[in-house]
Scaffold this motif. Structure first.
Motif, PDB file in Angstrom:
ATOM      1  N   THR A   1      49.092  16.195  14.391  1.00  0.00           N
ATOM      2  CA  THR A   1      48.575  14.831  14.373  1.00  0.00           C
ATOM      3  C   THR A   1      47.520  14.687  15.468  1.00  0.00           C
ATOM      4  O   THR A   1      46.454  14.123  15.247  1.00  0.00           O
ATOM      5  CB  THR A   1      49.712  13.822  14.610  1.00  0.00           C
ATOM      6  N   VAL A   2      47.851  15.221  16.657  1.00  0.00           N
ATOM      7  CA  VAL A   2      46.916  15.238  17.781  1.00  0.00           C
ATOM      8  C   VAL A   2      47.025  16.587  18.472  1.00  0.00           C
ATOM      9  O   VAL A   2      48.138  17.055  18.752  1.00  0.00           O
ATOM     10  CB  VAL A   2      47.211  14.135  18.820  1.00  0.00           C
ATOM     11  N   ALA A   3      45.889  17.225  18.744  1.00  0.00           N
ATOM     12  CA  ALA A   3      45.836  18.408  19.605  1.00  0.00           C
ATOM     13  C   ALA A   3      45.299  17.964  20.963  1.00  0.00           C
ATOM     14  O   ALA A   3      44.406  17.115  21.039  1.00  0.00           O
ATOM     15  CB  ALA A   3      44.935  19.476  19.014  1.00  0.00           C
ATOM     16  N   THR A   4      45.821  18.548  22.048  1.00  0.00           N
ATOM     17  CA  THR A   4      45.469  18.077  23.393  1.00  0.00           C
ATOM     18  C   THR A   4      44.974  19.226  24.280  1.00  0.00           C
ATOM     19  O   THR A   4      45.555  19.496  25.327  1.00  0.00           O
ATOM     20  CB  THR A   4      46.670  17.390  24.056  1.00  0.00           C
ATOM     21  N   PRO A   5      43.901  19.910  23.911  1.00  0.00           N
ATOM     22  CA  PRO A   5      43.444  21.041  24.724  1.00  0.00           C
ATOM     23  C   PRO A   5      42.698  20.594  25.976  1.00  0.00           C
ATOM     24  O   PRO A   5      41.968  19.596  25.967  1.00  0.00           O
ATOM     25  CB  PRO A   5      42.483  21.775  23.768  1.00  0.00           C
ATOM     26  N   ASN A   6      42.880  21.360  27.056  1.00  0.00           N
ATOM     27  CA  ASN A   6      41.961  21.212  28.182  1.00  0.00           C
ATOM     28  C   ASN A   6      40.737  22.082  27.894  1.00  0.00           C
ATOM     29  O   ASN A   6      40.647  22.732  26.857  1.00  0.00           O
ATOM     30  CB  ASN A   6      42.648  21.553  29.506  1.00  0.00           C
ATOM     31  N   LEU A   7      39.782  22.102  28.811  1.00  0.00           N
ATOM     32  CA  LEU A   7      38.525  22.782  28.509  1.00  0.00           C
ATOM     33  C   LEU A   7      38.679  24.294  28.440  1.00  0.00           C
ATOM     34  O   LEU A   7      37.991  24.957  27.658  1.00  0.00           O
ATOM     35  CB  LEU A   7      37.475  22.396  29.546  1.00  0.00           C
ATOM     36  N   ASP A   8      39.588  24.869  29.230  1.00  0.00           N
ATOM     37  CA  ASP A   8      39.859  26.302  29.126  1.00  0.00           C
ATOM     38  C   ASP A   8      40.447  26.641  27.756  1.00  0.00           C
ATOM     39  O   ASP A   8      40.112  27.666  27.152  1.00  0.00           O
ATOM     40  CB  ASP A   8      40.821  26.739  30.232  1.00  0.00           C
ATOM     41  N   GLU A   9      41.320  25.781  27.270  1.00  0.00           N
ATOM     42  CA  GLU A   9      41.935  26.012  25.968  1.00  0.00           C
ATOM     43  C   GLU A   9      40.931  25.809  24.828  1.00  0.00           C
ATOM     44  O   GLU A   9      41.009  26.498  23.808  1.00  0.00           O
ATOM     45  CB  GLU A   9      43.152  25.094  25.823  1.00  0.00           C
ATOM     46  N   VAL A  10      39.990  24.880  25.002  1.00  0.00           N
ATOM     47  CA  VAL A  10      38.907  24.727  24.026  1.00  0.00           C
ATOM     48  C   VAL A  10      38.146  26.044  23.874  1.00  0.00           C
ATOM     49  O   VAL A  10      37.861  26.505  22.766  1.00  0.00           O
ATOM     50  CB  VAL A  10      37.945  23.597  24.436  1.00  0.00           C
ATOM     51  N   THR A  11      37.822  26.669  25.012  1.00  0.00           N
ATOM     52  CA  THR A  11      37.094  27.938  24.975  1.00  0.00           C
ATOM     53  C   THR A  11      37.912  29.023  24.296  1.00  0.00           C
ATOM     54  O   THR A  11      37.397  29.787  23.461  1.00  0.00           O
ATOM     55  CB  THR A  11      36.719  28.371  26.400  1.00  0.00           C
ATOM     56  N   ARG A  12      39.183  29.079  24.608  1.00  0.00           N
ATOM     57  CA  ARG A  12      40.054  30.101  24.033  1.00  0.00           C
ATOM     58  C   ARG A  12      40.172  29.939  22.520  1.00  0.00           C
ATOM     59  O   ARG A  12      40.224  30.919  21.772  1.00  0.00           O
ATOM     60  CB  ARG A  12      41.440  30.015  24.680  1.00  0.00           C
ATOM     61  N   LEU A  13      40.180  28.699  22.049  1.00  0.00           N
ATOM     62  CA  LEU A  13      40.378  28.435  20.623  1.00  0.00           C
ATOM     63  C   LEU A  13      39.089  28.472  19.817  1.00  0.00           C
ATOM     64  O   LEU A  13      39.102  28.844  18.639  1.00  0.00           O
ATOM     65  CB  LEU A  13      41.045  27.068  20.436  1.00  0.00           C
ATOM     66  N   THR A  14      37.967  28.079  20.436  1.00  0.00           N
ATOM     67  CA  THR A  14      36.729  27.904  19.670  1.00  0.00           C
ATOM     68  C   THR A  14      35.558  28.726  20.177  1.00  0.00           C
ATOM     69  O   THR A  14      34.545  28.847  19.478  1.00  0.00           O
ATOM     70  CB  THR A  14      36.294  26.425  19.679  1.00  0.00           C
ATOM     71  N   GLY A  15      35.643  29.251  21.397  1.00  0.00           N
ATOM     72  CA  GLY A  15      34.523  29.977  21.979  1.00  0.00           C
ATOM     73  C   GLY A  15      33.509  29.087  22.667  1.00  0.00           C
ATOM     74  O   GLY A  15      32.554  29.590  23.276  1.00  0.00           O
TER      75      GLY A  15
END
Length: 273
Positions: A135-149
C-alpha cells in the motif's frame, strides 16, 4: 466486554539492543494504541555500536508464525522490515499475496551503522515481488538507490526517486529525505509522498540529536498502525511523521554509540507536563 484495539503485524528482524526492528515496531504500536503482533524473520546481535551477527530463521518458522497470527487473531495492517535473504523475502511475498489489508513495506537494506540487512538477490525479490503488494513503500535515499539505481542529491531529485519506486508497483511511496547530502544545510527534514498523480510534502524540524537508531522502523510501524486505525494514506503519513519527529527529539544516549529514539515520549510528556 472490552473491544480489542487495532491489530497490527510486523514481519521483521529482532534487534537485541531494543532500538529498531521488532522491538521498535511493537513499542510504537503500543504507544499509538494498537495491539502489536510479530513474525520474526531474523535474529541479530546488535547494540549501539552496530550489528555483530545475523541469523535468518527457517522459512517454515516464518510461515508458521504468520499463519498462527493471521488465521486466529487476524490483522488490520502489516508492516515488513528486515527480510535478510532472497528466500525469506519470497516467503513473505507469498504469505502477503491475497491478504486484503494495508501493507507498509520498509525495504530495509542496511542498519544505522551500515551493516547489510538485505543480502544477495534479496533486493531484486523485494523489488519484483514485495513492492507490488505494498500500500505504501517507505524507502530512504540509500534504499532508493539499491532498488532503482537512482542517486538523489537534492529535494528536487526526490520526485524522480518517487516515480522510479512507483514503477515497481506500490500504490504509494514515501521517499524519506533525511539522508540528503549536506543535510545539515536544511533546517527541516522533508519527506515526499506520491501515488504518481498527486504529491504531498511533509516537513519537520531537524533536531541536532545523534540518537536516531530505529527511525525508519518506527515511522513505518507508526504508519501501519494509523492505517489499521482507519486513516487514509496522507493522513496516516502525517500522524506517523509527527510521532517519529517527537521520538527523534526525545532520543537518548544508550551504550557507547548511537542511542535510540524514544518510543514512549508521548507518555513521558504527559507525566512531566
Amino acid at each position: 466486554m472490552n473491544r480489542p484495539p487495532a491489530r497490527v503485524l510486523t514481519v521483521a528482524g529482532s534487534d537485541s539492543g531494543g532500538g529498531a526492528g521488532i522491538q521498535a515496531d511493537l513499542k510504537t504500536m503500543l504507544a499509538l494504541g494498537a495491539h502489536g503482533m510479530s513474525v520474526v524473520t531474523a535474529v541479530t546481535a546488535q547494540n549501539s555500536l552496530g550489528v555483530h551477527g545475523t541469523w535468518d530463521l527457517p522459512q517454515g518458522a516464518v510461515r508458521a508464525q504468520f499463519r498462527a497470527v493471521v488465521d486466529d487473531i487476524g490483522v488490520q495492517a502489516v508492516k515488513t522490515g528486515m527480510l535478510g535473504s532472497a528466500a525469506l523475502a519470497g516467503t513473505v511475498a507469498d504469505l502477503l499475496t491475497g491478504l486484503d489489508v494495508p501493507v507498509v513495506v520498509d525495504p530495509v537494506g542496511t542498519s544505522k551503522h551500515g551493516d547489510a540487512l538485505l543480502r544477495g538477490d534479496a533486493p531484486d525479490v523485494v523489488r519484483r515481488r514485495l513492492l507490488p503488494l505494498a500500500t505504501v513503500a517507505t524507502p530512504n535515499l540509500d534504499e532508493v538507490t539499491r532498488l532503482t539505481g537512482i542517486t538523489v542529491t537534492d529535494q528536487e531529485g526526490m520526485r524522480a526517486a518517487a516515480d522510479a519506486v512507483l514503477a515497481c508497483g506500490p500504490r504509494w511511496v514515501l521517499v524519506k529525505g533525511g539522508h540528503l547530502p549536506d543535510a545539515e544545510q536544511y533546517a527541516e527534514c522533508a519527506d515526499l509522498l506520491s501515488d504518481g498523480r498527486t504529491e504531498r510534502w511533509y516537513h519537520a524540524p531537524r533536531y541536532p540529536n545523534r540518537h536516531t537508531h530505529g527511525t525508519g522502523c518506527t515511522l513505518a510501524s507508526a504508519l501501519a498502525t494509523c492505517l489499521a486505525q482507519g486513516h487514509d494514506v496522507p493522513t496516516a503519513v502525517g500522524l506517523a511523521k509527527s510521532y517519529v519527529t517527537g521520538a527523534i527529539a526525545a532520543g537518548f544516549p544508550l551504550g557507547a554509540g548511537i542511542g535510540p529514539v524514544d518510543h514512549g515520549w508521548q507518555a513521558r510528556s504527559l507525566r512531566t507536563g
